[in-house]
Design a protein around this motif. Structure first.
Motif, PDB file in Angstrom:
ATOM      1  N   GLU A 177       0.819  -1.211   0.000  1.00 26.22           N
ATOM      2  CA  GLU A 177       0.000   0.000   0.000  1.00 26.22           C
ATOM      3  C   GLU A 177       0.857   1.266   0.000  1.00 26.22           C
ATOM      4  O   GLU A 177       0.379   2.334  -0.330  1.00 26.22           O
ATOM      5  CB  GLU A 177      -0.932   0.011   1.216  1.00 26.22           C
ATOM      6  CG  GLU A 177      -1.942  -1.114   1.203  1.00 26.22           C
ATOM      7  CD  GLU A 177      -2.813  -1.117  -0.047  1.00 26.22           C
ATOM      8  OE1 GLU A 177      -3.282  -0.031  -0.461  1.00 26.22           O
ATOM      9  OE2 GLU A 177      -3.005  -2.193  -0.624  1.00 26.22           O
ATOM     10  N   GLU A 178       2.098   1.174   0.400  1.00 23.91           N
ATOM     11  CA  GLU A 178       2.965   2.344   0.502  1.00 23.91           C
ATOM     12  C   GLU A 178       4.165   2.194  -0.429  1.00 23.91           C
ATOM     13  O   GLU A 178       4.077   2.449  -1.595  1.00 23.91           O
ATOM     14  CB  GLU A 178       3.423   2.532   1.955  1.00 23.91           C
ATOM     15  CG  GLU A 178       2.305   2.876   2.906  1.00 23.91           C
ATOM     16  CD  GLU A 178       1.776   4.291   2.715  1.00 23.91           C
ATOM     17  OE1 GLU A 178       2.557   5.163   2.306  1.00 23.91           O
ATOM     18  OE2 GLU A 178       0.595   4.513   2.983  1.00 23.91           O
ATOM     19  N   ASP A 179       5.280   1.777   0.114  1.00 21.20           N
ATOM     20  CA  ASP A 179       6.526   1.638  -0.631  1.00 21.20           C
ATOM     21  C   ASP A 179       6.807   0.165  -0.836  1.00 21.20           C
ATOM     22  O   ASP A 179       6.721  -0.618   0.097  1.00 21.20           O
ATOM     23  CB  ASP A 179       7.685   2.255   0.162  1.00 21.20           C
ATOM     24  CG  ASP A 179       7.447   3.719   0.503  1.00 21.20           C
ATOM     25  OD1 ASP A 179       6.723   4.383  -0.252  1.00 21.20           O
ATOM     26  OD2 ASP A 179       7.983   4.178   1.512  1.00 21.20           O
ATOM     27  N   TRP A 180       7.167  -0.211  -2.068  1.00 24.31           N
ATOM     28  CA  TRP A 180       7.452  -1.610  -2.331  1.00 24.31           C
ATOM     29  C   TRP A 180       8.522  -1.740  -3.400  1.00 24.31           C
ATOM     30  O   TRP A 180       8.824  -0.798  -4.115  1.00 24.31           O
ATOM     31  CB  TRP A 180       6.188  -2.372  -2.727  1.00 24.31           C
ATOM     32  CG  TRP A 180       5.427  -1.778  -3.879  1.00 24.31           C
ATOM     33  CD1 TRP A 180       4.356  -0.937  -3.807  1.00 24.31           C
ATOM     34  CD2 TRP A 180       5.677  -1.973  -5.272  1.00 24.31           C
ATOM     35  NE1 TRP A 180       3.930  -0.597  -5.064  1.00 24.31           N
ATOM     36  CE2 TRP A 180       4.725  -1.221  -5.982  1.00 24.31           C
ATOM     37  CE3 TRP A 180       6.613  -2.703  -5.987  1.00 24.31           C
ATOM     38  CZ2 TRP A 180       4.678  -1.179  -7.381  1.00 24.31           C
ATOM     39  CZ3 TRP A 180       6.580  -2.669  -7.384  1.00 24.31           C
ATOM     40  CH2 TRP A 180       5.613  -1.914  -8.059  1.00 24.31           C
ATOM     41  N   LEU A 181       9.073  -2.934  -3.463  1.00 29.09           N
ATOM     42  CA  LEU A 181      10.134  -3.266  -4.409  1.00 29.09           C
ATOM     43  C   LEU A 181       9.953  -4.726  -4.801  1.00 29.09           C
ATOM     44  O   LEU A 181       9.622  -5.556  -3.960  1.00 29.09           O
ATOM     45  CB  LEU A 181      11.472  -3.055  -3.704  1.00 29.09           C
ATOM     46  CG  LEU A 181      12.744  -3.476  -4.410  1.00 29.09           C
ATOM     47  CD1 LEU A 181      13.805  -2.424  -4.149  1.00 29.09           C
ATOM     48  CD2 LEU A 181      13.220  -4.815  -3.931  1.00 29.09           C
ATOM     49  N   THR A 182      10.133  -5.029  -6.080  1.00 32.49           N
ATOM     50  CA  THR A 182      10.041  -6.410  -6.531  1.00 32.49           C
ATOM     51  C   THR A 182      11.120  -6.706  -7.572  1.00 32.49           C
ATOM     52  O   THR A 182      11.493  -5.836  -8.357  1.00 32.49           O
ATOM     53  CB  THR A 182       8.629  -6.742  -7.070  1.00 32.49           C
ATOM     54  OG1 THR A 182       8.501  -8.144  -7.240  1.00 32.49           O
ATOM     55  CG2 THR A 182       8.337  -6.045  -8.377  1.00 32.49           C
ATOM     56  N   VAL A 183      11.624  -7.908  -7.544  1.00 31.63           N
ATOM     57  CA  VAL A 183      12.672  -8.362  -8.445  1.00 31.63           C
ATOM     58  C   VAL A 183      12.083  -8.626  -9.832  1.00 31.63           C
ATOM     59  O   VAL A 183      10.980  -9.148  -9.951  1.00 31.63           O
ATOM     60  CB  VAL A 183      13.301  -9.664  -7.887  1.00 31.63           C
ATOM     61  CG1 VAL A 183      14.282 -10.276  -8.855  1.00 31.63           C
ATOM     62  CG2 VAL A 183      13.950  -9.397  -6.543  1.00 31.63           C
ATOM     63  N   THR A 184      12.820  -8.259 -10.885  1.00 35.06           N
ATOM     64  CA  THR A 184      12.428  -8.588 -12.261  1.00 35.06           C
ATOM     65  C   THR A 184      13.237  -9.802 -12.726  1.00 35.06           C
ATOM     66  O   THR A 184      14.032 -10.350 -11.965  1.00 35.06           O
ATOM     67  CB  THR A 184      12.685  -7.413 -13.228  1.00 35.06           C
ATOM     68  OG1 THR A 184      14.099  -7.268 -13.424  1.00 35.06           O
ATOM     69  CG2 THR A 184      12.099  -6.114 -12.696  1.00 35.06           C
TER      70      THR A 184
ATOM     71  N   VAL B  21       7.808   4.288  -4.606  1.00 32.92           N
ATOM     72  CA  VAL B  21       8.135   4.987  -3.378  1.00 32.92           C
ATOM     73  C   VAL B  21       7.143   6.128  -3.226  1.00 32.92           C
ATOM     74  O   VAL B  21       6.992   6.953  -4.121  1.00 32.92           O
ATOM     75  CB  VAL B  21       9.577   5.552  -3.411  1.00 32.92           C
ATOM     76  CG1 VAL B  21       9.885   6.311  -2.137  1.00 32.92           C
ATOM     77  CG2 VAL B  21      10.578   4.448  -3.638  1.00 32.92           C
ATOM     78  N   SER B  22       6.457   6.160  -2.108  1.00 32.11           N
ATOM     79  CA  SER B  22       5.555   7.272  -1.834  1.00 32.11           C
ATOM     80  C   SER B  22       6.363   8.377  -1.180  1.00 32.11           C
ATOM     81  O   SER B  22       7.410   8.144  -0.599  1.00 32.11           O
ATOM     82  CB  SER B  22       4.416   6.821  -0.924  1.00 32.11           C
ATOM     83  OG  SER B  22       4.935   6.415   0.321  1.00 32.11           O
TER      84      SER B  22
ATOM     85  N   THR C 152      12.616  10.990  -0.854  1.00 31.11           N
ATOM     86  CA  THR C 152      12.448  12.135  -1.743  1.00 31.11           C
ATOM     87  C   THR C 152      13.043  11.819  -3.097  1.00 31.11           C
ATOM     88  O   THR C 152      13.941  10.995  -3.228  1.00 31.11           O
ATOM     89  CB  THR C 152      13.159  13.384  -1.175  1.00 31.11           C
ATOM     90  OG1 THR C 152      14.547  13.083  -1.023  1.00 31.11           O
ATOM     91  CG2 THR C 152      12.573  13.797   0.149  1.00 31.11           C
ATOM     92  N   TRP C 153      12.511  12.461  -4.114  1.00 33.79           N
ATOM     93  CA  TRP C 153      13.041  12.326  -5.461  1.00 33.79           C
ATOM     94  C   TRP C 153      13.999  13.478  -5.699  1.00 33.79           C
ATOM     95  O   TRP C 153      13.743  14.599  -5.274  1.00 33.79           O
ATOM     96  CB  TRP C 153      11.908  12.391  -6.482  1.00 33.79           C
ATOM     97  CG  TRP C 153      11.073  11.174  -6.459  1.00 33.79           C
ATOM     98  CD1 TRP C 153       9.957  10.962  -5.706  1.00 33.79           C
ATOM     99  CD2 TRP C 153      11.288   9.982  -7.178  1.00 33.79           C
ATOM    100  NE1 TRP C 153       9.459   9.715  -5.918  1.00 33.79           N
ATOM    101  CE2 TRP C 153      10.259   9.086  -6.834  1.00 33.79           C
ATOM    102  CE3 TRP C 153      12.249   9.564  -8.096  1.00 33.79           C
ATOM    103  CZ2 TRP C 153      10.175   7.809  -7.367  1.00 33.79           C
ATOM    104  CZ3 TRP C 153      12.145   8.303  -8.626  1.00 33.79           C
ATOM    105  CH2 TRP C 153      11.124   7.441  -8.267  1.00 33.79           C
TER     106      TRP C 153
END
Length: 181
Positions: A55-62, A138-139, A169-170
């Motif tokens: 629901e917020e920040d996540w990361l997944t492998v390709t 990333v939120s 932050t971006w």
């Protein structure tokens, strides 16, 4: 073990969906079991665990692995990649215009297997670094005024961690979203 899907939503990359279950799985073994079972479903080409909070920040492998050989082995990168991981296809022989850097693609349909292979490659003494390429979100909950909207999804090359921090932050670089494009 028969989890129910609460939601499946596209993440902004063609063919990629973020699937949320009604109840979280209790262990890595359960996640691995569900990934193994799901990858056998017709129409599913790749399944990967999601690290973080969906629901917020996540990361997944390709399916892609980024690798760079040490300088003394850079001119042998293609031969070494084939020797170390013949099950990977070379999709970019000059990744980032860095000597000895390649982008490889796994034929595996399982994100855990890609992660394990990247870790194994990183352990070779001739390798400077090896890591899976990732997709992430990333939120941002700060009040930085961005010159352009925060993108929904990014392909992140050079990922070094499976942890995505909140309140990220971006950069204010107006060309930030064009990196590795």
């Amino acid at each position: 073990l028969n989890p129910k899907i609460a939601e499946s939503r596209p993440i902004g990359s063609p063919g990629w969906h973020l699937v949320t279950l009604e109840e979280p799985l209790g262990s890595a073994e359960q996640v691995d079991y569900i990934i193994g079972r799901t990858q056998q479903t017709p129409g599913i080409s790749f399944v990967s665990p999601v690290f973080g909070d969906a629901e917020e920040d996540w990361l997944t492998v390709t399916q892609d692995i980024l690798i760079r050989f040490k300088d003394e082995f850079a001119d042998q990168a293609l031969v070494l990649a084939n020797e170390l991981a013949p099950q990977l296809d070379v999709i970019d022989e000059k990744f980032g215009d860095m000597p000895g850097a390649l982008m490889l693609r796994s034929r595996s349909r399982n994100g855990f297997e890609v992660l394990a292979l990247a870790n194994a490659l990183a352990g070779d003494e001739r390798v400077k670094w090896a890591e899976p390429d990732v997709k992430y979100y990333v939120s941002s909950d700060n009040d930085v005024d961005y010159a352009s909207p925060v993108p929904e999804t990014r392909d992140m090359t050079g990922a070094t961690s499976g942890v995505v921090h909140t309140s990220a932050t971006w950069p204010n670089d107006p060309l930030f979203d064009q990196q590795w494009s």
